[in-house]
Design an enzyme around this catalytic site. Sequence first.
Site, mmCIF file in Angstrom:
data_model
loop_
_atom_site.group_PDB
_atom_site.id
_atom_site.type_symbol
_atom_site.label_atom_id
_atom_site.label_comp_id
_atom_site.label_asym_id
_atom_site.label_seq_id
_atom_site.Cartn_x
_atom_site.Cartn_y
_atom_site.Cartn_z
ATOM 1 N N LYS A 109 34.291 128.231 65.933
ATOM 2 C CA LYS A 109 34.754 128.502 64.579
ATOM 3 C C LYS A 109 36.231 128.890 64.584
ATOM 4 C CE LYS A 109 33.748 132.368 62.174
ATOM 5 N NZ LYS A 109 34.983 132.813 61.456
ATOM 6 N N LYS A 161 37.222 129.494 53.791
ATOM 7 C CA LYS A 161 36.711 130.166 52.594
ATOM 8 C C LYS A 161 37.549 129.836 51.356
ATOM 9 C CE LYS A 161 34.514 134.031 55.019
ATOM 10 N NZ LYS A 161 35.007 133.851 56.406
ATOM 11 N N ASP A 192 39.579 128.713 44.668
ATOM 12 C CA ASP A 192 40.670 128.475 43.725
ATOM 13 C C ASP A 192 40.122 127.587 42.615
ATOM 14 O OD1 ASP A 192 43.344 128.166 42.638
ATOM 15 O OD2 ASP A 192 44.107 128.603 44.643
ATOM 16 N N ARG A 228 33.108 138.698 68.671
ATOM 17 C CA ARG A 228 33.553 139.684 69.655
ATOM 18 C C ARG A 228 32.557 139.983 70.767
ATOM 19 N NH1 ARG A 228 36.172 143.007 64.685
ATOM 20 N NH2 ARG A 228 34.432 141.927 63.715
ATOM 21 N N ASP A 239 36.613 127.714 58.992
ATOM 22 C CA ASP A 239 36.194 128.775 58.085
ATOM 23 C C ASP A 239 37.384 129.264 57.256
ATOM 24 O OD1 ASP A 239 34.646 130.681 56.870
ATOM 25 O OD2 ASP A 239 34.704 132.097 58.553
#
Length: 233
Positions: free
Chosen positions: A33, A63, A66, A207, A61
């Site tokens: 990603k 997102k 608008d 992580r 990714d």
Amino acid sequence: MTPAPIAVALDAPDLETAARWAALVTPHVSTVKVGLELYLRYGPDVIASVRGASGVNIFLDLKLHDIPNTVAGAAKAVARLRPTILTAHAAGGPAMIRAAVDSAPGTRIAAVTLLTSLSEADLDRIGLAGPAIDAVRRLAVLAVGAGARALVCSPREVAAVRAEVGPDVMLITPGVRPDGAASQDQARVATPEQALADGADLLVIGRPITGAADPGAAAATIAAALRRMIPTP
């Protein structure tokens, strides 16, 4: 060996680190990603760098959120990079989701329901009718009706969303943390095994893998546990 249904979040400080992490994890996972920060810093070059020669699926990714015309142009601009998945916020409304779908026909548009960092108290503060599970279900139905073929929701809502939208929509779950891993800035989390059991198709893990001393070994360990849960054909 079939790669596990994991999207490793490459939230790296630089392009070289992102490419190194991708090379280490791609033998074990299906997807990597690329998030907003990395994409804005390095632009389209980051896609080729992390894809490498492996042909791993790319989850872009961004997102998008608008007006429909702007989202249509943005989706068309990144579609040439051939991402497998591109995200847009379901809260942008059905016309915006449809614009993304129509402008990137070769890419699976994944509608983001509620960010996993949001708590129930946060929903109250921003004026969104909760509880979170009800808001997620509403947004999921809206987005699928507008043509989204994937949804992003927290592990806490994945079972309810699966019941709502049926088996054909890909469910992507961030906020996935192996036992013992810190939740950090995620408010609604679950273990990889629980998320998969509840109906998720793709687990976003960052992580706990990339922060390990050996990201490849960390990915392999989590992938092996998930493969034991997936029936062999």
